[in-house]
Design a protein around this motif. Structure first.
Motif, PDB file in Angstrom:
ATOM      1  N   UNK A  86      69.369  26.225  -6.220  1.00 34.87           N
ATOM      2  CA  UNK A  86      68.773  26.090  -7.544  1.00 34.87           C
ATOM      3  C   UNK A  86      68.105  24.727  -7.642  1.00 34.87           C
ATOM      4  N   UNK A  87      67.096  24.670  -8.522  1.00 34.06           N
ATOM      5  CA  UNK A  87      66.376  23.412  -8.738  1.00 34.06           C
ATOM      6  C   UNK A  87      66.765  22.833 -10.086  1.00 34.06           C
ATOM      7  N   UNK A  88      67.034  21.536 -10.086  1.00 39.83           N
ATOM      8  CA  UNK A  88      67.474  20.827 -11.288  1.00 39.83           C
ATOM      9  C   UNK A  88      66.378  19.867 -11.743  1.00 39.83           C
ATOM     10  N   UNK A  89      65.955  20.001 -12.999  1.00 36.02           N
ATOM     11  CA  UNK A  89      65.015  19.032 -13.569  1.00 36.02           C
ATOM     12  C   UNK A  89      65.823  17.877 -14.158  1.00 36.02           C
ATOM     13  N   UNK A  90      65.563  16.660 -13.695  1.00 41.15           N
ATOM     14  CA  UNK A  90      66.285  15.486 -14.177  1.00 41.15           C
ATOM     15  C   UNK A  90      65.824  15.133 -15.588  1.00 41.15           C
ATOM     16  N   UNK A  91      66.703  14.529 -16.358  1.00 39.82           N
ATOM     17  CA  UNK A  91      66.327  14.124 -17.714  1.00 39.82           C
ATOM     18  C   UNK A  91      65.327  12.974 -17.685  1.00 39.82           C
ATOM     19  N   UNK A  92      65.163  12.325 -16.535  1.00 42.60           N
ATOM     20  CA  UNK A  92      64.174  11.249 -16.401  1.00 42.60           C
ATOM     21  C   UNK A  92      62.773  11.787 -16.114  1.00 42.60           C
ATOM     22  N   UNK A  93      62.658  13.089 -15.863  1.00 42.80           N
ATOM     23  CA  UNK A  93      61.346  13.697 -15.647  1.00 42.80           C
ATOM     24  C   UNK A  93      60.541  13.596 -16.940  1.00 42.80           C
ATOM     25  N   UNK A  94      59.243  13.312 -16.849  1.00 43.94           N
ATOM     26  CA  UNK A  94      58.423  13.098 -18.039  1.00 43.94           C
ATOM     27  C   UNK A  94      58.227  14.373 -18.851  1.00 43.94           C
ATOM     28  N   UNK A  95      58.526  15.535 -18.271  1.00 48.37           N
ATOM     29  CA  UNK A  95      58.424  16.790 -19.008  1.00 48.37           C
ATOM     30  C   UNK A  95      59.742  17.184 -19.663  1.00 48.37           C
ATOM     31  N   UNK A  96      60.786  16.371 -19.441  1.00 46.83           N
ATOM     32  CA  UNK A  96      62.109  16.703 -19.966  1.00 46.83           C
ATOM     33  C   UNK A  96      62.277  16.181 -21.395  1.00 46.83           C
ATOM     34  N   UNK A  97      63.006  16.948 -22.194  1.00 44.93           N
ATOM     35  CA  UNK A  97      63.361  16.523 -23.545  1.00 44.93           C
ATOM     36  C   UNK A  97      64.745  17.020 -23.893  1.00 44.93           C
ATOM     37  N   UNK A  98      65.608  16.103 -24.340  1.00 38.74           N
ATOM     38  CA  UNK A  98      66.993  16.449 -24.654  1.00 38.74           C
ATOM     39  C   UNK A  98      67.264  16.121 -26.118  1.00 38.74           C
ATOM     40  N   UNK A  99      67.684  17.110 -26.889  1.00 39.19           N
ATOM     41  CA  UNK A  99      68.075  16.873 -28.284  1.00 39.19           C
ATOM     42  C   UNK A  99      69.290  15.962 -28.290  1.00 39.19           C
ATOM     43  N   UNK A 100      69.168  14.807 -28.957  1.00 41.49           N
ATOM     44  CA  UNK A 100      70.200  13.774 -28.864  1.00 41.49           C
ATOM     45  C   UNK A 100      70.611  13.278 -30.246  1.00 41.49           C
ATOM     46  N   UNK A 101      71.725  12.542 -30.242  1.00 41.22           N
ATOM     47  CA  UNK A 101      72.281  12.037 -31.501  1.00 41.22           C
ATOM     48  C   UNK A 101      72.909  10.671 -31.272  1.00 41.22           C
ATOM     49  N   UNK A 120      72.969  23.332  -3.648  1.00 41.35           N
ATOM     50  CA  UNK A 120      73.304  24.423  -2.722  1.00 41.35           C
ATOM     51  C   UNK A 120      74.034  25.583  -3.395  1.00 41.35           C
ATOM     52  N   UNK A 121      73.900  25.717  -4.694  1.00 38.48           N
ATOM     53  CA  UNK A 121      74.494  26.839  -5.421  1.00 38.48           C
ATOM     54  C   UNK A 121      73.388  27.590  -6.154  1.00 38.48           C
ATOM     55  N   UNK A 122      73.487  28.947  -6.154  1.00 37.93           N
ATOM     56  CA  UNK A 122      72.459  29.756  -6.795  1.00 37.93           C
ATOM     57  C   UNK A 122      73.040  30.897  -7.590  1.00 37.93           C
ATOM     58  N   UNK A 123      72.238  31.940  -7.760  1.00 43.13           N
ATOM     59  CA  UNK A 123      72.641  33.074  -8.587  1.00 43.13           C
ATOM     60  C   UNK A 123      73.876  33.782  -8.035  1.00 43.13           C
ATOM     61  N   UNK A 124      74.057  33.759  -6.720  1.00 46.16           N
ATOM     62  CA  UNK A 124      75.258  34.369  -6.131  1.00 46.16           C
ATOM     63  C   UNK A 124      76.523  33.652  -6.585  1.00 46.16           C
ATOM     64  N   UNK A 125      76.386  32.394  -6.970  1.00 47.69           N
ATOM     65  CA  UNK A 125      77.539  31.599  -7.416  1.00 47.69           C
ATOM     66  C   UNK A 125      77.668  31.572  -8.928  1.00 47.69           C
ATOM     67  N   UNK A 126      76.806  32.311  -9.627  1.00 49.32           N
ATOM     68  CA  UNK A 126      76.875  32.348 -11.089  1.00 49.32           C
ATOM     69  C   UNK A 126      75.987  31.343 -11.786  1.00 49.32           C
TER      70      UNK A 126
END
Length: 284
Positions: free
Chosen positions: A170-185, A139-145
């Protein structure tokens, strides 16, 4: 004829009174073993036996009638108690829900106090309805920064990134989405790779060399490569390591501690200015 009957009745009454006085006189003068006293005891015992028998005979009918007359009262009392039980159950459920919410809010406050990033608390107001796209709507968007590519986290770890923004949501893509990729260590070796979502909703860390020692339960953090996620955000731990002689890299199963299906509030990290690599910009 009438006079004779009246005179007879008076005579009878006088005789009865005299007989009563005579009996009482004998009764008070004789001892306890006298015939009048014995007659009284016998009569009393006989009446007591008769009364006891009558009481035993009548008692079941009396109790049954009493039970029947109480049925209506018991029925209304039973309904009242049922309503009271329902109300008490509802109160217990409400109290449990409030307790869970308080616990969740305490965790959020604790996380905000510990993190050194500027964060914006947002409430989850929608979820994707299919497994092809795992997203949340907040429930937060560009008006909220809020801006595109900003990281989204909770106390248990990384949630995802902002992929679409409107003034009030705003829409959040979860890291569990198959299109998601997170640089990790990997924390112990410092070896880097990419944590990717799978069609099953699980997480896998790829591109870790086979000669790298990887331990179960080893923490996995964001590496900071790619300029989307800052370095050091907790992603999860190693749950299983798989490899075959033909694989070029290890297949590392990742366990996230975030309950993605029950998220109600999340934090958007707002003091990271996302920089999208030029190649990605061209591909959009």
């Amino acid at each position: 004829m009438r006079l004779r009957r009246g005179g007879l009745n008076k005579l009878t009454l006088i005789i009865l009174i005299f007989a009563s006085i005579l009996i009482l006189t004998f009764y008070f003068r004789e001892t306890n073993e006298g015939i009048l006293h014995k007659t009284q005891v016998f009569a009393t015992n006989s009446l007591a036996s008769i009364q006891s028998g009558i009481s035993k005979t009548v008692s079941p009918f009396h109790n049954t009638w009493k039970h029947v007359t109480n049925i209506g009262h018991l029925s209304s009392e039973n309904e009242r108690l049922k309503d009271e039980v329902v109300n008490l159950k509802q109160q217990i459920i409400t109290m449990q829900a409030m307790e869970k919410e308080n616990e969740r809010l305490r965790k959020l406050v604790g996380f905000k106090e510990k993190t050194h990033y500027s964060t914006l608390l947002a409430r989850v107001i929608g979820r994707s309805s299919n497994n092809l796209q795992l997203t949340l709507t907040i429930n937060k968007g560009s008006k909220d920064g809020v801006s595109k590519n900003m990281p989204v986290v909770v106390g248990e770890g990384l949630v995802g990134q902002i992929i679409m923004v409107s003034p009030n949501a705003a829409q959040v893509q979860l890291i569990t989405d198959r299109r998601s990729g997170v640089a990790a260590q990997l924390l112990n070796s410092g070896e880097t790779g990419v944590v990717e979502g799978q069609a099953t909703g699980r997480l896998v860390m790829n591109y870790v060399a086979k000669n790298v020692e990887v331990n179960k339960n080893e923490p996995i953090l964001t590496s900071g490569v790619g300029s989307i996620f800052p370095k050091g955000l907790f992603i999860g731990t190693v749950s299983e390591v798989k490899e075959t002689p033909y694989d070029l890299y290890k297949n590392i199963q990742v366990k996230s501690y975030v309950n993605f299906s029950n998220l109600e509030e999340v934090f958007v990290i707002t003091d990271i200015v996302p920089v999208v690599p030029p190649l990605l910009e061209e591909g959009d």
